[in-house]
Write a protein that holds these residues in place. Sequence first.
Motif, mmCIF file in Angstrom:
data_model
loop_
_atom_site.group_PDB
_atom_site.id
_atom_site.type_symbol
_atom_site.label_atom_id
_atom_site.label_comp_id
_atom_site.label_asym_id
_atom_site.label_seq_id
_atom_site.Cartn_x
_atom_site.Cartn_y
_atom_site.Cartn_z
ATOM 1 N N ASN A 15 0.817 -1.220 0.000
ATOM 2 C CA ASN A 15 0.000 0.000 0.000
ATOM 3 C C ASN A 15 0.853 1.273 0.000
ATOM 4 O O ASN A 15 0.613 2.199 0.771
ATOM 5 C CB ASN A 15 -0.960 -0.008 1.187
ATOM 6 N N GLY A 19 -1.637 3.413 -1.678
ATOM 7 C CA GLY A 19 -2.126 2.793 -2.912
ATOM 8 C C GLY A 19 -2.594 1.364 -2.717
ATOM 9 O O GLY A 19 -2.639 0.844 -1.604
ATOM 10 N N GLU A 20 -2.912 0.728 -3.825
ATOM 11 C CA GLU A 20 -3.380 -0.659 -3.842
ATOM 12 C C GLU A 20 -2.207 -1.605 -4.113
ATOM 13 O O GLU A 20 -1.270 -1.250 -4.826
ATOM 14 C CB GLU A 20 -4.426 -0.844 -4.935
ATOM 15 N N GLY A 21 -2.279 -2.822 -3.583
ATOM 16 C CA GLY A 21 -1.241 -3.819 -3.833
ATOM 17 C C GLY A 21 0.064 -3.424 -3.174
ATOM 18 O O GLY A 21 0.083 -2.901 -2.067
ATOM 19 N N HIS A 22 1.167 -3.661 -3.881
ATOM 20 C CA HIS A 22 2.456 -3.276 -3.322
ATOM 21 C C HIS A 22 3.409 -2.813 -4.406
ATOM 22 O O HIS A 22 3.267 -3.137 -5.581
ATOM 23 C CB HIS A 22 3.066 -4.400 -2.486
ATOM 24 N N SER A 44 -1.593 -2.938 -9.171
ATOM 25 C CA SER A 44 -1.001 -2.193 -8.060
ATOM 26 C C SER A 44 -0.812 -0.724 -8.431
ATOM 27 O O SER A 44 -0.613 -0.382 -9.589
ATOM 28 C CB SER A 44 0.340 -2.808 -7.662
ATOM 29 N N THR A 45 -0.880 0.137 -7.406
ATOM 30 C CA THR A 45 -0.763 1.581 -7.588
ATOM 31 C C THR A 45 -0.010 2.198 -6.420
ATOM 32 O O THR A 45 0.124 1.587 -5.363
ATOM 33 C CB THR A 45 -2.144 2.256 -7.653
ATOM 34 N N GLY A 47 -0.425 5.610 -3.915
ATOM 35 C CA GLY A 47 -1.499 6.523 -3.547
ATOM 36 C C GLY A 47 -1.224 7.928 -4.062
ATOM 37 O O GLY A 47 -0.074 8.303 -4.301
#
Length: 113
Positions: A15, A19-22, A44-45, A47
């Motif tokens: 995160n 963000g999402e995922g890693h 994944s992103t 933030g």
Amino acid sequence: MVFDFGSEEFVGIPNFKGGEGHFDAKMHDDGRCKVIRGRIEPGSTSGYHLHEANCEVIYVISGRAWFDYDGEREYAEAGQAHYCPMGHSHAMGNASQTEPLEVFCVVPEHRVP
């Protein structure tokens, strides 16, 4: 100073910046500048975040990235770079559903204590 990213292991950051995922990173940080080799898997992103005391240059090594830069969506692919100046905001994500995104980032601090 030489960084041998080829002999280092990626470290997963879950995160990243909310963000999402890693975000998988090989990172060097001397307090004045961060130099990062990163890998972002599909889905994944990072933030969305403001660069208050630094800027960031992200060069796409392979794959395709999207950037939300000051609220506008931009895309960059291998051989292109994204720049986020100090005082601006952005987020990054992998634009592919199947291929990892590999990037090289430089984040110099403008206000060093």
